[in-house]
Design an enzyme around this catalytic site. Structure first.
Site, PDB file in Angstrom:
ATOM      1  N   HIS A   1      -1.728  -3.199  -6.608  1.00 48.23           N
ATOM      2  CA  HIS A   1      -2.367  -2.829  -5.341  1.00 48.23           C
ATOM      3  C   HIS A   1      -3.868  -3.098  -5.443  1.00 48.23           C
ATOM      4  CE1 HIS A   1      -3.323   0.591  -2.253  1.00 48.23           C
ATOM      5  NE2 HIS A   1      -3.271  -0.593  -1.676  1.00 48.23           N
TER       6      HIS A   1
ATOM      7  N   ASN B   1      -4.636   6.247  -2.133  1.00 49.15           N
ATOM      8  CA  ASN B   1      -4.407   6.639  -0.737  1.00 49.15           C
ATOM      9  C   ASN B   1      -3.959   8.089  -0.617  1.00 49.15           C
ATOM     10  OD1 ASN B   1      -5.267   4.273   0.341  1.00 49.15           O
ATOM     11  ND2 ASN B   1      -3.245   3.347   0.460  1.00 49.15           N
TER      12      ASN B   1
ATOM     13  N   SER C   1       0.836  -1.209   0.000  1.00 47.45           N
ATOM     14  CA  SER C   1       0.000   0.000   0.000  1.00 47.45           C
ATOM     15  C   SER C   1       0.861   1.247   0.000  1.00 47.45           C
ATOM     16  CB  SER C   1      -0.871   0.073   1.254  1.00 47.45           C
ATOM     17  OG  SER C   1      -1.381  -1.156   1.602  1.00 47.45           O
TER      18      SER C   1
ATOM     19  N   GLU D   1      -4.669  -0.998  -8.620  1.00 45.54           N
ATOM     20  CA  GLU D   1      -3.787   0.135  -8.933  1.00 45.54           C
ATOM     21  C   GLU D   1      -2.430  -0.462  -9.320  1.00 45.54           C
ATOM     22  OE1 GLU D   1      -3.263   2.516  -5.379  1.00 45.54           O
ATOM     23  OE2 GLU D   1      -3.384   4.359  -6.553  1.00 45.54           O
TER      24      GLU D   1
HETATM   25  N1  NAD Z   1      -5.650  -5.033   4.504  1.00 47.81           N
HETATM   26  C1  NAD Z   1      -5.954  -4.215   3.511  1.00 47.81           C
HETATM   27  O1  NAD Z   1      -7.065  -3.652   3.434  1.00 47.81           O
HETATM   28  C2  NAD Z   1      -4.947  -3.961   2.414  1.00 47.81           C
HETATM   29  C3  NAD Z   1      -5.355  -3.315   1.238  1.00 47.81           C
HETATM   30  C4  NAD Z   1      -4.435  -3.119   0.206  1.00 47.81           C
HETATM   31  C5  NAD Z   1      -3.122  -3.557   0.363  1.00 47.81           C
HETATM   32  N2  NAD Z   1      -2.750  -4.169   1.531  1.00 47.81           N
HETATM   33  C6  NAD Z   1      -1.361  -4.629   1.634  1.00 47.81           C
HETATM   34  O2  NAD Z   1      -1.345  -6.044   1.505  1.00 47.81           O
HETATM   35  C7  NAD Z   1      -0.290  -6.596   2.297  1.00 47.81           C
HETATM   36  C8  NAD Z   1      -0.844  -7.621   3.265  1.00 47.81           C
HETATM   37  O3  NAD Z   1      -1.815  -7.027   4.069  1.00 47.81           O
HETATM   38  P1  NAD Z   1      -2.848  -7.923   4.934  1.00 47.81           P
HETATM   39  O4  NAD Z   1      -3.788  -6.954   5.554  1.00 47.81           O
HETATM   40  O5  NAD Z   1      -3.363  -9.057   4.116  1.00 47.81           O
HETATM   41  O6  NAD Z   1      -1.837  -8.501   6.045  1.00 47.81           O
HETATM   42  P2  NAD Z   1      -2.048  -9.741   7.053  1.00 47.81           P
HETATM   43  O7  NAD Z   1      -1.153  -9.467   8.203  1.00 47.81           O
HETATM   44  O8  NAD Z   1      -3.492 -10.013   7.260  1.00 47.81           O
HETATM   45  O9  NAD Z   1      -1.468 -10.997   6.213  1.00 47.81           O
HETATM   46  C9  NAD Z   1      -0.108 -11.134   5.947  1.00 47.81           C
HETATM   47  C10 NAD Z   1       0.223 -12.612   5.844  1.00 47.81           C
HETATM   48  O10 NAD Z   1       1.594 -12.712   5.448  1.00 47.81           O
HETATM   49  C11 NAD Z   1       2.160 -13.807   6.128  1.00 47.81           C
HETATM   50  N3  NAD Z   1       3.609 -13.602   6.132  1.00 47.81           N
HETATM   51  C12 NAD Z   1       4.328 -12.695   6.859  1.00 47.81           C
HETATM   52  N4  NAD Z   1       5.635 -12.794   6.556  1.00 47.81           N
HETATM   53  C13 NAD Z   1       5.750 -13.770   5.604  1.00 47.81           C
HETATM   54  C14 NAD Z   1       6.837 -14.325   4.901  1.00 47.81           C
HETATM   55  N5  NAD Z   1       8.081 -13.881   5.082  1.00 47.81           N
HETATM   56  N6  NAD Z   1       6.587 -15.314   4.002  1.00 47.81           N
HETATM   57  C15 NAD Z   1       5.333 -15.774   3.808  1.00 47.81           C
HETATM   58  N7  NAD Z   1       4.247 -15.273   4.459  1.00 47.81           N
HETATM   59  C16 NAD Z   1       4.459 -14.284   5.337  1.00 47.81           C
HETATM   60  C17 NAD Z   1       1.533 -13.774   7.513  1.00 47.81           C
HETATM   61  O11 NAD Z   1       1.641 -15.044   8.124  1.00 47.81           O
HETATM   62  C18 NAD Z   1       0.097 -13.368   7.168  1.00 47.81           C
HETATM   63  O12 NAD Z   1      -0.733 -14.494   6.995  1.00 47.81           O
HETATM   64  C19 NAD Z   1       0.415  -5.408   2.956  1.00 47.81           C
HETATM   65  O13 NAD Z   1       1.490  -5.013   2.148  1.00 47.81           O
HETATM   66  C20 NAD Z   1      -0.680  -4.331   2.965  1.00 47.81           C
HETATM   67  O14 NAD Z   1      -0.150  -3.020   2.978  1.00 47.81           O
HETATM   68  C21 NAD Z   1      -3.622  -4.389   2.544  1.00 47.81           C
END
Ligand code: NAD
Length: 289
Positions: free
Chosen positions: A127, A177, A106, A139
């Site tokens: 994104h 954002n 993000s 995006e």
């Molecule tokens: N949550 C949102 O609304 C949203 C929206 C757009 C983008 N994002 C982006 O998406 C990404 C993930 O966000 P999320 O909310 O799903 O996070 P989350 O914490 O729910 O999920 C992340 C997952 O990654 C796994 N993980 C961590 N380190 C790892 C590694 N080294 N190898 C393999 N797996 C690993 C964790 O076990 C977890 O299951 C971030 O970069 C965030 O900025 C999130």
């Protein structure tokens, strides 16, 4: 996000290996996808055959071996530059030279992520928005070295996944954002200065601007700590205009992180909004002696 992306991809005909370092997260994600697709069948939006075919295209694996056959990897681990770079370095060891490394970040610079790889021209931002199967946008972010043929291929994949793509240069906040978060921050300022109540601010934007959610409800859903972090990144880059509001900083300091902590601008019980957080409406007096 990873499971939402995987669900959307298998429903679009792609063969996907979902990776996570935690086996229980993988099993939870797989069960969640099966349940979501079953619901689509029950609602008549998907046939039993399409559901079975989509699920047959999904596998889960806590190791990286599947990278050897991957044309595209979409990284969606937690928002941390070092951790994301480490994942790309490990993938570099297994993936063929043509594999595109996309990140769902993000806020992290794609050029910075690419610098950890030997293929900076094949690193790109994809994104997605939450919940991925429902939200229509992807995006696309190009780093300084991202090749045009990579953008062409990402366009094809994104459209096949049913998304409308928009293209952003690699600048903090990208497009969405950068425009959205100052609006959420300003809604916090309005409440902090008692210009209007929490509910009036949300109703104002819902009913006056046709937003499906009010900015304060949305801030609670995103997480006030996440909003604060991203505002700090934006203000570091763009200055005063993006300075996080005082009330937002105070709410986070006090532990009000939004929906996930049970209290933000609103209070939540079992995930349901039950009223405005009383700390925002409390009248203070000095007790009479
Ligand atoms: N949550 C949102 O609304 C949203 C929206 C757009 C983008 N994002 C982006 O998406 C990404 C993930 O966000 P999320 O909310 O799903 O996070 P989350 O914490 O729910 O999920 C992340 C997952 O990654 C796994 N993980 C961590 N380190 C790892 C590694 N080294 N190898 C393999 N797996 C690993 C964790 O076990 C977890 O299951 C971030 O970069 C965030 O900025 C999130």
């Amino acid at each position: 996000m990873g499971s939402g992306i995987a669900q959307t991809a298998i429903c679009s005909g792609y063969t996907v290996t979902l990776n996570d370092q935690r086996q229980e997260a993988l099993e939870r994600a797989k069960a969640g996808i099966e349940k979501a697709l079953q619901r689509e069948v029950e609602k008549g939006r998907m046939t039993e055959e399409d559901c079975a075919a989509a699920l047959a295209r999904l596998s889960i694996d806590a190791g990286m071996a599947a990278g050897k056959d991957a044309d595209l990897v979409i990284e969606a681990i937690y928002e941390n530059l070092d951790a994301k770079q480490a994942v790309f370095r490990r993938l570099e060891e297994v993936c063929p030279a043509h594999t595109i490394f996309a990140s769902n970040t993000s806020s992290i610079s794609l050029t910075a992520l690419a610098s950890a790889t030997k293929r900076p021209d094949r690193v790109v931002g994809m994104h997605f928005f939450s919940p991925v199967p429902k939200m229509r946008l992807c995006e696309v972010i190009f780093g300084l070295l991202t090749a045009q043929d990579v953008l062409d291929q990402i366009k094809e994949v994104g459209e096949k996944m049913g998304k409308t793509l928009i293209l952003s240069d690699d600048k903090p906040g990208f497009i969405v954002n950068r425009a959205l978060l100052p609006m959420l921050n300003e809604a916090c300022v309005i409440v902090g200065l008692h210009v209007g109540t929490v509910e009036d601010v949300d109703n104002g934007m819902k009913l006056g601007c046709n937003h499906p959610m009010g900015p304060l409800e949305l801030a609670d859903m995103i997480g006030l700590d996440i909003l604060l972090n991203v505002m700090m990144v934006l203000s570091k880059e763009y200055g005063e205009k993006y300075h996080p509001s005082m009330i937002l900083r105070k709410m986070v300091t006090a532990g009000f992180l939004g929906r996930k902590s049970g209290a933000g601008f609103y209070l939540y019980e079992n995930g349901k909004k039950v009223g405005v957080n009383p700390v925002l409406t409390r009248e203070h007096t000095l007790a009479e002696r």
